[in-house]
Design a protein around this motif. Structure first.
Motif, PDB file in Angstrom:
ATOM      1  N   ALA A 110       0.851  -1.187   0.000  1.00 50.91           N
ATOM      2  CA  ALA A 110       0.000   0.000   0.000  1.00 50.91           C
ATOM      3  C   ALA A 110       0.889   1.240   0.000  1.00 50.91           C
ATOM      4  O   ALA A 110       1.693   1.434   0.909  1.00 50.91           O
ATOM      5  CB  ALA A 110      -0.920   0.003   1.214  1.00 50.91           C
ATOM      6  N   VAL A 111       0.755   2.043  -1.027  1.00 48.91           N
ATOM      7  CA  VAL A 111       1.499   3.303  -1.129  1.00 48.91           C
ATOM      8  C   VAL A 111       0.463   4.409  -0.954  1.00 48.91           C
ATOM      9  O   VAL A 111      -0.121   4.913  -1.906  1.00 48.91           O
ATOM     10  CB  VAL A 111       2.225   3.404  -2.482  1.00 48.91           C
ATOM     11  N   ASP A 112       0.203   4.748   0.320  1.00 51.82           N
ATOM     12  CA  ASP A 112      -0.985   5.538   0.622  1.00 51.82           C
ATOM     13  C   ASP A 112      -0.814   6.483   1.804  1.00 51.82           C
ATOM     14  O   ASP A 112      -1.794   6.978   2.361  1.00 51.82           O
ATOM     15  CB  ASP A 112      -2.160   4.601   0.902  1.00 51.82           C
ATOM     16  N   GLY A 113       0.410   6.727   2.225  1.00 55.98           N
ATOM     17  CA  GLY A 113       0.629   7.644   3.340  1.00 55.98           C
ATOM     18  C   GLY A 113       0.116   7.150   4.677  1.00 55.98           C
ATOM     19  O   GLY A 113      -0.011   7.918   5.624  1.00 55.98           O
ATOM     20  N   GLY A 114      -0.211   5.848   4.770  1.00 54.24           N
ATOM     21  CA  GLY A 114      -0.706   5.275   6.014  1.00 54.24           C
ATOM     22  C   GLY A 114      -2.218   5.200   6.111  1.00 54.24           C
ATOM     23  O   GLY A 114      -2.759   4.798   7.144  1.00 54.24           O
ATOM     24  N   PHE A 115      -2.926   5.546   5.036  1.00 53.19           N
ATOM     25  CA  PHE A 115      -4.391   5.616   5.062  1.00 53.19           C
ATOM     26  C   PHE A 115      -5.016   4.263   5.380  1.00 53.19           C
ATOM     27  O   PHE A 115      -5.860   4.139   6.277  1.00 53.19           O
ATOM     28  CB  PHE A 115      -4.872   6.131   3.692  1.00 53.19           C
ATOM     29  N   GLU A 116      -4.590   3.216   4.671  1.00 56.92           N
ATOM     30  CA  GLU A 116      -5.177   1.888   4.883  1.00 56.92           C
ATOM     31  C   GLU A 116      -4.825   1.337   6.254  1.00 56.92           C
ATOM     32  O   GLU A 116      -5.636   0.681   6.901  1.00 56.92           O
ATOM     33  CB  GLU A 116      -4.714   0.927   3.778  1.00 56.92           C
ATOM     34  N   ALA A 117      -3.624   1.622   6.729  1.00 60.08           N
ATOM     35  CA  ALA A 117      -3.162   1.054   7.994  1.00 60.08           C
ATOM     36  C   ALA A 117      -3.908   1.625   9.200  1.00 60.08           C
ATOM     37  O   ALA A 117      -4.101   0.939  10.202  1.00 60.08           O
ATOM     38  CB  ALA A 117      -1.659   1.297   8.158  1.00 60.08           C
ATOM     39  N   THR A 118      -4.321   2.861   9.111  1.00 60.36           N
ATOM     40  CA  THR A 118      -4.888   3.531  10.275  1.00 60.36           C
ATOM     41  C   THR A 118      -6.403   3.652  10.251  1.00 60.36           C
ATOM     42  O   THR A 118      -7.017   3.927  11.272  1.00 60.36           O
ATOM     43  CB  THR A 118      -4.313   4.949  10.414  1.00 60.36           C
ATOM     44  N   GLY A 119      -7.022   3.469   9.082  1.00 62.76           N
ATOM     45  CA  GLY A 119      -8.459   3.659   9.010  1.00 62.76           C
ATOM     46  C   GLY A 119      -8.811   5.125   9.186  1.00 62.76           C
ATOM     47  O   GLY A 119      -8.078   6.016   8.757  1.00 62.76           O
ATOM     48  N   ILE A 120      -9.917   5.379   9.841  1.00 62.02           N
ATOM     49  CA  ILE A 120     -10.355   6.755  10.023  1.00 62.02           C
ATOM     50  C   ILE A 120      -9.601   7.365  11.200  1.00 62.02           C
ATOM     51  O   ILE A 120      -9.683   6.896  12.333  1.00 62.02           O
ATOM     52  CB  ILE A 120     -11.870   6.822  10.287  1.00 62.02           C
ATOM     53  N   GLY A 121      -8.843   8.404  10.907  1.00 56.38           N
ATOM     54  CA  GLY A 121      -8.076   9.062  11.959  1.00 56.38           C
ATOM     55  C   GLY A 121      -8.866  10.188  12.602  1.00 56.38           C
ATOM     56  O   GLY A 121      -9.915  10.601  12.122  1.00 56.38           O
ATOM     57  N   LEU A 122      -8.356  10.670  13.699  1.00 50.45           N
ATOM     58  CA  LEU A 122      -8.974  11.807  14.387  1.00 50.45           C
ATOM     59  C   LEU A 122      -8.061  13.013  14.211  1.00 50.45           C
ATOM     60  O   LEU A 122      -7.077  13.187  14.922  1.00 50.45           O
ATOM     61  CB  LEU A 122      -9.184  11.493  15.876  1.00 50.45           C
ATOM     62  N   SER A 123      -8.375  13.808  13.203  1.00 47.80           N
ATOM     63  CA  SER A 123      -7.481  14.907  12.852  1.00 47.80           C
ATOM     64  C   SER A 123      -7.356  15.915  13.988  1.00 47.80           C
ATOM     65  O   SER A 123      -6.323  16.565  14.150  1.00 47.80           O
ATOM     66  CB  SER A 123      -7.989  15.609  11.597  1.00 47.80           C
ATOM     67  N   THR A 124      -8.384  16.027  14.808  1.00 51.54           N
ATOM     68  CA  THR A 124      -8.308  16.956  15.939  1.00 51.54           C
ATOM     69  C   THR A 124      -7.200  16.560  16.907  1.00 51.54           C
ATOM     70  O   THR A 124      -6.439  17.400  17.399  1.00 51.54           O
ATOM     71  CB  THR A 124      -9.658  16.990  16.691  1.00 51.54           C
ATOM     72  N   LEU A 125      -7.061  15.254  17.177  1.00 52.45           N
ATOM     73  CA  LEU A 125      -5.984  14.781  18.039  1.00 52.45           C
ATOM     74  C   LEU A 125      -4.633  14.955  17.370  1.00 52.45           C
ATOM     75  O   LEU A 125      -3.651  15.281  18.029  1.00 52.45           O
ATOM     76  CB  LEU A 125      -6.215  13.300  18.395  1.00 52.45           C
ATOM     77  N   ARG A 126      -4.586  14.758  16.063  1.00 50.36           N
ATOM     78  CA  ARG A 126      -3.301  14.841  15.370  1.00 50.36           C
ATOM     79  C   ARG A 126      -2.742  16.259  15.400  1.00 50.36           C
ATOM     80  O   ARG A 126      -1.526  16.469  15.314  1.00 50.36           O
ATOM     81  CB  ARG A 126      -3.461  14.372  13.915  1.00 50.36           C
ATOM     82  N   GLU A 127      -3.612  17.237  15.525  1.00 45.54           N
ATOM     83  CA  GLU A 127      -3.144  18.625  15.561  1.00 45.54           C
ATOM     84  C   GLU A 127      -2.248  18.903  16.746  1.00 45.54           C
ATOM     85  O   GLU A 127      -1.510  19.885  16.769  1.00 45.54           O
ATOM     86  CB  GLU A 127      -4.351  19.565  15.573  1.00 45.54           C
ATOM     87  N   ASP A 128      -2.272  18.042  17.770  1.00 47.07           N
ATOM     88  CA  ASP A 128      -1.439  18.236  18.948  1.00 47.07           C
ATOM     89  C   ASP A 128      -0.010  17.775  18.740  1.00 47.07           C
ATOM     90  O   ASP A 128       0.835  17.973  19.618  1.00 47.07           O
ATOM     91  CB  ASP A 128      -2.046  17.499  20.154  1.00 47.07           C
ATOM     92  N   TYR A 129       0.267  17.114  17.588  1.00 44.81           N
ATOM     93  CA  TYR A 129       1.603  16.544  17.377  1.00 44.81           C
ATOM     94  C   TYR A 129       2.351  17.325  16.323  1.00 44.81           C
ATOM     95  O   TYR A 129       1.768  17.984  15.495  1.00 44.81           O
ATOM     96  CB  TYR A 129       1.479  15.081  16.968  1.00 44.81           C
TER      97      TYR A 129
END
Length: 257
Positions: A238-257
């Motif tokens: 999968a050449v997808d930036g991690g999309f398939e591996a993580t499923g639906i992410g929580l972008s609000t939480l990711r903003e803290d990193y």
């Protein structure tokens, strides 16, 4: 030049297929660029500049006779075939109950029948030189369902299992078969059908927060076709930036990193 390796790339007039063709040419391979869109392939060849080792072939991968002719033309011109990239694909995006059998059948004919027909036609030529590599272009839509992709997603799921079936038998005789599964990629098709809102949704759910590039897909395709992947068979990349591996992410939480 006459001793350099040879690849057939289907759906090579644009997008990922054309990017892959350019990568193989840059690495010193000879390439048969196969596409059913004569006008677009002719333009692509003009853009390439008719580089040494690039040959256009006009053919539809869903037609057994045209596939057979394309393989014969490639062998006649180059004397061998070392890699096949089954990239040709089509899609429509409709609700399941609005998808006609004709639309379903057309997508299956290109996306699933095509890799079957092309691999069966190319394999005997590969075996004359001891084997080779096949890379089927699937999709993360083959892993996970989403709306409006009943025919496309099902066809790509079929490609994934076809890859394993081909690898199980052809690996025995020296032909490796693997699949590359793109996520969202900045192709002309994506630019046409992905609205700003859709792009924002994808960005929010891809850990790398961007679309992939055609050249990034080309690198993965070339690697799996090369001797550097000599013990890789029957695998999905999968050449997808991690999309398939993580499923639906929580972008609000990711903003803290």
């Amino acid at each position: 030049m006459t001793d350099s390796k040879v690849a057939i790339i289907t759906g090579a007039a644009r997008g990922i297929g054309l990017a892959a063709a350019l990568k193989f040419l840059d690495e010193g391979w000879r390439v048969a660029l196969l596409d059913r869109d004569r006008e677009t392939l002719t333009q692509a060849m003009e853009d390439i500049g008719h580089r040494n080792g690039a040959m256009p072939i006009f053919a539809d991968v869903s037609d057994p006779d045209q596939v057979r002719r394309a393989v014969e033309e490639t062998e006649a011109a180059f004397g061998r075939i070392d890699a096949l990239v089954n990239n040709a694909g089509i899609a429509n995006f409709k609700p399941v109950l609005e998808t006609s059998f004709e639309e379903w059948s057309e997508i299956m004919a290109t996306n699933l029948n095509g890799p079957f027909l092309c691999t069966n036609a190319v394999a005997p030529v590969m075996l004359k030189n001891g084997g080779g590599a096949v890379v089927n272009i699937a999709s993360i839509s083959g892993f996970r369902a989403s709306t409006l992709r009943v025919a496309y997603g099902t066809s790509k799921a079929g490609v994934l299992h076809l890859t394993k079936q081909q690898a199980a038998e052809l690996g025995n005789v020296g032909i490796r078969v693997n699949a590359v599964c793109p996520g969202p990629v900045d192709t002309a098709m994506a630019l046409k059908v992905h609205t700003p809102e859709i792009r924002a949704d994808y960005h929010a759910n891809i850990p790398m927060n961007r679309y992939g590039l055609e050249t990034e897909l080309a690198e993965a395709i070339f690697f799996l076709s090369s001797d550097k992947a000599s013990y890789i068979n029957g695998q999905y990349l999968a050449v997808d930036g991690g999309f398939e591996a993580t499923g639906i992410g929580l972008s609000t939480l990711r903003e803290d990193y």
